[in-house]
Design a protein around this motif. Structure first.
Motif, short mmCIF file in Angstrom:
data_model
loop_
_atom_site.label_atom_id
_atom_site.label_comp_id
_atom_site.label_asym_id
_atom_site.label_seq_id
_atom_site.Cartn_x
_atom_site.Cartn_y
_atom_site.Cartn_z
N VAL A 1 0.84 -1.17 -0.30
CA VAL A 1 0.23 0.47 0.05
C VAL A 1 0.90 1.04 0.30
CG1 VAL A 1 -1.44 1.66 1.18
CG2 VAL A 1 -2.20 -0.88 0.52
N GLN A 2 1.94 1.13 1.17
CA GLN A 2 2.53 2.12 0.64
C GLN A 2 3.44 2.87 -0.47
OE1 GLN A 2 2.36 4.10 3.97
NE2 GLN A 2 1.33 1.49 4.52
N ALA A 3 3.37 1.39 -0.61
CA ALA A 3 3.33 2.02 -3.16
C ALA A 3 2.95 3.62 -3.59
CB ALA A 3 4.41 0.69 -3.68
N SER A 4 1.81 3.37 -3.18
CA SER A 4 0.98 4.23 -3.46
C SER A 4 0.67 5.54 -2.76
CB SER A 4 -0.30 4.12 -3.53
OG SER A 4 -0.51 3.48 -5.37
N LEU A 5 1.46 5.99 -1.61
CA LEU A 5 1.32 7.10 -0.77
C LEU A 5 2.83 7.95 -0.73
CD1 LEU A 5 0.17 5.26 2.23
CD2 LEU A 5 -1.37 6.04 -0.28
N GLU A 6 2.31 9.60 -0.68
CA GLU A 6 3.14 10.30 -0.28
C GLU A 6 3.90 10.47 0.55
OE1 GLU A 6 0.17 11.66 -1.12
OE2 GLU A 6 0.86 10.57 -3.73
N GLN A 7 3.50 9.73 1.96
CA GLN A 7 3.61 9.76 2.64
C GLN A 7 2.99 8.55 3.80
OE1 GLN A 7 3.06 12.24 6.46
NE2 GLN A 7 1.36 12.87 5.60
N GLU A 8 3.94 8.07 4.85
CA GLU A 8 4.61 7.02 5.08
C GLU A 8 2.65 6.97 6.30
OE1 GLU A 8 6.93 3.27 6.71
OE2 GLU A 8 7.30 3.39 4.44
N THR A 9 1.56 6.06 5.82
CA THR A 9 0.11 6.41 6.25
C THR A 9 0.28 5.25 6.85
OG1 THR A 9 -0.22 8.34 4.47
CG2 THR A 9 -1.84 7.15 6.10
N PRO A 10 -1.09 5.08 8.01
CA PRO A 10 -0.97 3.65 8.50
C PRO A 10 -2.69 3.48 8.29
CG PRO A 10 -1.86 5.16 9.78
CD PRO A 10 -1.18 6.54 9.05
N PRO B 1 2.51 -0.71 -5.59
CA PRO B 1 0.90 -1.56 -4.96
C PRO B 1 0.55 -2.66 -5.22
CG PRO B 1 0.19 0.66 -6.58
CD PRO B 1 1.70 0.70 -6.42
N ILE B 2 1.56 -3.62 -5.62
CA ILE B 2 1.19 -5.36 -5.87
C ILE B 2 1.76 -5.73 -4.88
CG2 ILE B 2 1.85 -6.80 -7.47
CD1 ILE B 2 2.55 -5.00 -9.65
N ASP B 3 0.39 -6.63 -4.38
CA ASP B 3 0.82 -7.35 -3.03
C ASP B 3 0.95 -9.09 -3.18
OD1 ASP B 3 -2.27 -7.89 -3.18
OD2 ASP B 3 -2.14 -7.42 -1.13
N ALA B 4 1.02 -9.16 -4.90
CA ALA B 4 0.44 -10.68 -5.19
C ALA B 4 1.34 -10.61 -7.10
CB ALA B 4 -0.91 -11.27 -5.61
N LEU B 5 2.45 -11.47 -7.58
CA LEU B 5 2.90 -11.44 -8.43
C LEU B 5 3.07 -12.99 -8.49
CD1 LEU B 5 4.68 -9.39 -10.07
CD2 LEU B 5 6.55 -9.90 -8.91
N VAL B 6 3.32 -12.78 -9.76
CA VAL B 6 3.56 -13.97 -10.50
C VAL B 6 5.17 -14.36 -10.84
CG1 VAL B 6 3.28 -15.78 -12.79
CG2 VAL B 6 1.27 -14.84 -11.71
N VAL B 7 5.84 -15.42 -10.30
CA VAL B 7 7.27 -14.87 -10.89
C VAL B 7 7.88 -16.34 -10.98
CG1 VAL B 7 7.46 -13.75 -8.16
CG2 VAL B 7 7.17 -16.14 -8.23
N GLY B 8 6.94 -17.01 -11.22
CA GLY B 8 7.22 -18.55 -12.51
C GLY B 8 5.83 -19.12 -12.58
N ILE B 9 5.84 -20.08 -13.99
CA ILE B 9 4.61 -20.59 -14.25
C ILE B 9 5.57 -21.79 -13.80
CG2 ILE B 9 3.74 -20.80 -16.42
CD1 ILE B 9 4.62 -18.06 -17.35
#
Lengths: 84, 84, 84, 84, 84
Positions: free
Chosen positions: A60-69, D69-77
Motif C-alpha cells: 500500500v505504501q508504494a502508492s502514498l506520498e508519505q507513510e500512512t497507517p 502497490p502490488i501485493d501478489a505477483l506471478v514469479v513462475g509458471i
C-alpha cells in the motif's frame, strides 16, 4: 490483490491525523466469504456498488506520498464485473 | 483495515520494554467470525463497547514515533456503528 | 497481536544460524481455532501453560537487535487469563 | 508462495498509474478453497489455464524496479501440475 | 512460524531470475488444515517427509543475501515431530 464491492463508508472523527483526506470505504469481498467485510482507504472516488481492486499490507505504501497507517487501499476500479 | 468492538484489556507485567505506554485492548471482530478475538494497541483512548478502526502489519509503524513490535493498532474510533 | 498458550517447544539442530539463541515455542491460539498451532520465538522465558502475547510479521523486527527470519515473537506474558 | 490456476484477467481503466503495464490475472487457488479467487499482477506472460507460482506481500517488491502497490505477483509458471 | 511436512517439489522453467538456485518445496501444514498446501523455498536440503520450520512474509528477507521474491522459506529442520 482482492476484488470487492463498495457497500458504503464509515466516519471517524477521532482518528490518527495521517488518515485525514482519505475516504474509508466498507468493502464486501467479491470472491470468498462475503461476510468478511473490511475497510479500505480510497482516493480514486469509487462509488457505492462499484467493484474495486484493493492492495493490502506493505505494498500500500508504494502508492502514498508519505507513510500512512493504511493496510488496504483502492488501487483500481474494475470496468466490468468478472465471472463469479 | 478491520472494524472491531472493544471487549476489555489485558495486563502484561513481563513484556518487551517498547510496549510500555500502550493500552492493550481485546478486540472482537465486527464483521466475520466474532470468536477470533485479537489484541490491538491503543493511544486514542477507546472505551469498552466502542467500535474502532484497526490497522495491521507493516503499516502500523507509520503511526509510531519509533519502530515498535505492534502489529495491530487502533487508528480511529467510529462515530456510528455501520450496518451489519 | 494474538494471545496464545505455550504448549511446549521444538528443537531444530539444522537451522538458519540467526535463529541460534531463541527458544522456539509451540503456541496454541487462545481465541479462535485451537488446532492452528504455530511456532513463536521467545526470549522472555515463557513457561508451558502460560498465556503470551505474540507479535507477527514485519513488526517483530522492531524488537530485535538485527534482522532475523522470525515472523512470530513473544512480546509479553499475560498476568491473568482474559475471559473467553 | 501459493500455486494457482489462471482463470482470466480484469481490466481497470481508472487505476493507480503505477499499475500501468501489468496484466492483472484472476487466480484460482490450486490447493485449499478454490472459491477464494484473487488478483495477481503478471509480466511473465502466463496464459489462461496455466499453473503459476505467486509471491505475496512485501517480498513482491524484490522483483520490481520501483515500489508498486502490488501485493501478489506471478514469479513462475509451473512446468507440470503437482499432485493434488 | 509454521511447521510443515515436505511433500515434494515443483519445477518452474519460466521464472523470475532471482529464484534460480532455490529448491521450491511443496509443504503440507503440520497443524490445521492439511489441504492448504503451499510452496516454500529451501537451501537447507530438507528431504521429502521431513518436518520443517517455515518463516513467512517480510522476515524471510533477513535470511537472504539480496532481496528476493520469496514469501516462505525453510529456516529449520525439526529434530523430532511434536505431538499433534
Amino acid at each position: 490483490m482482492k476484488l470487492g464491492t463498495v457497500k458504503g463508508s464509515i466516519v471517524s472523527t477521532r482518528k490518527c491525523s495521517k488518515l485525514v483526506g482519505y475516504k474509508l470505504l466498507l468493502i464486501e469481498p467479491y470472491y470468498g466469504d462475503s461476510k468478511e467485510i473490511f475497510v479500505a482507504a480510497d482516493r480514486l472516488g469509487a462509488g457505492e456498488g462499484e467493484i474495486v481492486l484493493i492492495t493490502t499490507d506493505y505494498s500500500v505504501q508504494a502508492s502514498l506520498e508519505q507513510e500512512t497507517p493504511i493496510d488496504a487501499l483502492v488501487v483500481g476500479i474494475v470496468d466490468h464485473p468478472p465471472v463469479k
